[in-house]
Write a protein that holds these residues in place. Structure first.
Motif, PDB file in Angstrom:
ATOM      1  N   ARG A   9       0.838  -1.205   0.000  1.00 27.53           N
ATOM      2  CA  ARG A   9       0.000   0.000   0.000  1.00 27.53           C
ATOM      3  C   ARG A   9       0.871   1.252   0.000  1.00 27.53           C
ATOM      4  NH1 ARG A   9      -2.967  -1.736   4.607  1.00 27.53           N
ATOM      5  NH2 ARG A   9      -3.945  -3.557   3.712  1.00 27.53           N
ATOM      6  N   ARG A  10       1.936   1.203   0.800  1.00 25.86           N
ATOM      7  CA  ARG A  10       2.840   2.364   0.868  1.00 25.86           C
ATOM      8  C   ARG A  10       3.619   2.549  -0.427  1.00 25.86           C
ATOM      9  NH1 ARG A  10       3.630   0.295   6.080  1.00 25.86           N
ATOM     10  NH2 ARG A  10       5.481  -0.819   5.411  1.00 25.86           N
ATOM     11  N   GLU A  11       3.900   1.449  -1.117  1.00 21.88           N
ATOM     12  CA  GLU A  11       4.723   1.486  -2.324  1.00 21.88           C
ATOM     13  C   GLU A  11       3.877   1.277  -3.585  1.00 21.88           C
ATOM     14  OE1 GLU A  11       7.422  -1.697  -1.528  1.00 21.88           O
ATOM     15  OE2 GLU A  11       8.071  -0.794   0.343  1.00 21.88           O
ATOM     16  N   ALA A  12       2.708   1.858  -3.619  1.00 20.81           N
ATOM     17  CA  ALA A  12       1.776   1.671  -4.739  1.00 20.81           C
ATOM     18  C   ALA A  12       2.378   2.189  -6.042  1.00 20.81           C
ATOM     19  CB  ALA A  12       0.467   2.391  -4.454  1.00 20.81           C
ATOM     20  N   THR A  13       2.013   1.521  -7.130  1.00 16.66           N
ATOM     21  CA  THR A  13       2.449   1.981  -8.447  1.00 16.66           C
ATOM     22  C   THR A  13       1.668   3.244  -8.823  1.00 16.66           C
ATOM     23  OG1 THR A  13       0.800   0.709  -9.666  1.00 16.66           O
ATOM     24  CG2 THR A  13       2.904  -0.397  -9.173  1.00 16.66           C
ATOM     25  N   GLU A  14       2.146   3.935  -9.831  1.00 19.35           N
ATOM     26  CA  GLU A  14       1.454   5.149 -10.282  1.00 19.35           C
ATOM     27  C   GLU A  14       0.046   4.829 -10.768  1.00 19.35           C
ATOM     28  OE1 GLU A  14       0.795   8.993 -10.480  1.00 19.35           O
ATOM     29  OE2 GLU A  14       2.640   8.118  -9.701  1.00 19.35           O
ATOM     30  N   ALA A  15      -0.121   3.685 -11.439  1.00 17.80           N
ATOM     31  CA  ALA A  15      -1.450   3.288 -11.921  1.00 17.80           C
ATOM     32  C   ALA A  15      -2.393   3.038 -10.745  1.00 17.80           C
ATOM     33  CB  ALA A  15      -1.344   2.028 -12.787  1.00 17.80           C
ATOM     34  N   GLU A  16      -1.902   2.379  -9.700  1.00 17.60           N
ATOM     35  CA  GLU A  16      -2.733   2.126  -8.514  1.00 17.60           C
ATOM     36  C   GLU A  16      -3.137   3.436  -7.846  1.00 17.60           C
ATOM     37  OE1 GLU A  16      -0.765  -2.198  -7.374  1.00 17.60           O
ATOM     38  OE2 GLU A  16      -0.248  -0.444  -6.195  1.00 17.60           O
TER      39      GLU A  16
END
Length: 128
Positions: A9-16
């Motif tokens: 959750r902390r390291e979400a991708t840009e799309a997410e």
């Protein structure tokens, strides 16, 4: 698994992140990085039992794993949809609309966000 989901959750991708900004205000609610069985789903709507996976380039090499994962989740009653990160980034509003329509279909055709009841209504005087 919960700790791993939190770090994802902390390291979400840009799309997410792009889709979360659009979907987080809708009802039924969506959850990021939900643990289901032995898997962590990128985005999920618990009420609709809809799992959304965002696929990047690494998914070209793990087709068998993705198919097994989808089969397990569907066996648990979840509907799984997959979106390419590049497609989400190119058209985040379209991707959000697609996800919401899939959630509505899973819920039996109900609209995922109730329509405003009095929008555009002109108020008439009660007396006179």
């Amino acid at each position: 698994m919960v700790d791993r989901a939190r770090s994802l959750r902390r390291e979400a991708t840009e799309a997410e992140r792009a889709l979360w900004r659009l979907l987080s205000r809708y009802r039924p609610s969506f959850t990021r990085q939900l643990v289901i069985d032995r898997y962590i789903v990128d985005l999920a709507c618990r009420a609709a039992k809809l799992a959304v996976e965002f696929d990047g380039g690494q998914h070209h090499e793990q087709v068998a794993y993705d198919a097994e994962r989808t089969a397990v989740l569907e066996g648990l009653g979840w509907k799984v949809i997959r979106l390419w990160n590049s497609d989400v980034l190119a058209n985040p509003e379209g991707a959000a609309e697609y996800i919401l329509s899939e959630a509505a279909e899973c819920l039996g055709g109900t609209h995922p966000q109730p329509l405003p009841s009095r929008e555009g209504r002109v108020r008439r005087p009660r007396f006179g």
